[in-house]
Design an enzyme around this catalytic site. Sequence first.
Site, PDB file in Angstrom:
ATOM      1  N   ARG A 100      34.581  40.243  35.971  1.00 54.27           N
ATOM      2  CA  ARG A 100      33.426  40.891  35.346  1.00 54.27           C
ATOM      3  C   ARG A 100      32.124  40.470  36.003  1.00 54.27           C
ATOM      4  O   ARG A 100      31.210  41.260  36.174  1.00 54.27           O
ATOM      5  CB  ARG A 100      33.367  40.541  33.854  1.00 54.27           C
ATOM      6  CG  ARG A 100      34.443  41.218  33.049  1.00 54.27           C
ATOM      7  CD  ARG A 100      34.541  40.644  31.671  1.00 54.27           C
ATOM      8  NE  ARG A 100      34.931  39.241  31.730  1.00 54.27           N
ATOM      9  CZ  ARG A 100      35.322  38.525  30.684  1.00 54.27           C
ATOM     10  NH1 ARG A 100      35.340  39.076  29.490  1.00 54.27           N
ATOM     11  NH2 ARG A 100      35.679  37.273  30.828  1.00 54.27           N
ATOM     12  N   SER A 137      37.240  40.474  24.484  1.00 59.26           N
ATOM     13  CA  SER A 137      37.856  40.618  23.159  1.00 59.26           C
ATOM     14  C   SER A 137      37.099  39.784  22.132  1.00 59.26           C
ATOM     15  O   SER A 137      36.913  40.217  20.989  1.00 59.26           O
ATOM     16  CB  SER A 137      39.320  40.168  23.209  1.00 59.26           C
ATOM     17  OG  SER A 137      40.047  40.957  24.107  1.00 59.26           O
TER      18      SER A 137
END
Length: 169
Positions: A100, A137
């Site tokens: 990311r 998450s």
Amino acid sequence: MTGPESEGSQLRRAVCPGSFDPITNGHLDIIARASRLYDEVYVAVMINKSKKGLFEVEERIDLIRGETADFGNVRVEAFHGLLVDFCKQREIPAIVKGLRAVSDFDYELQMAQMNNGLSGVETLFVPTNPTYSFLSSSLVKEVAAWGGDVSHLVPPAVLAALGERLRKA
Ligand code: PNS
């Protein structure tokens, strides 16, 4: 060698490992891209006995199967122990991971080098779609728990499961 065995061993396989508690659109993007690059992609859902997740591993697996069924070449399995053993048992030579941001890199590099040193398995890093570069998450769970809108970050079935689970919590 000819025949089905040799064809089987020539399948290009990769694994996308993770906790997937729950799966997000960021994970799905990486799995979809891996499924276009490899013949067979395993999604390996880690069983972590020391950390209770929001969802049971079987629930996570059901959600992932629901979202990846249409890809046609994705298998979803739980695992515990070393990822390299999961790979060895299934003749998987490659791990596919999303990166990311630079902050992911240090730890991911350590794991990639350790895994390669342990068994020769390669790790391929895929740059995350910028739309999901902030997504995890944990953040999804936190925002959803406080009533924030995460409908653009997870598939509808995961959104529904989150709503149900958090109402009960
Ligand atoms: O989604 P996560 O929690 O970031 O996934 C982490 C995961 C499951 C990929 C990583 O913890 C892992 O591979 N665990 C399996 C145990 C193992 O092989 N450890 C040695 C890594 S070098």
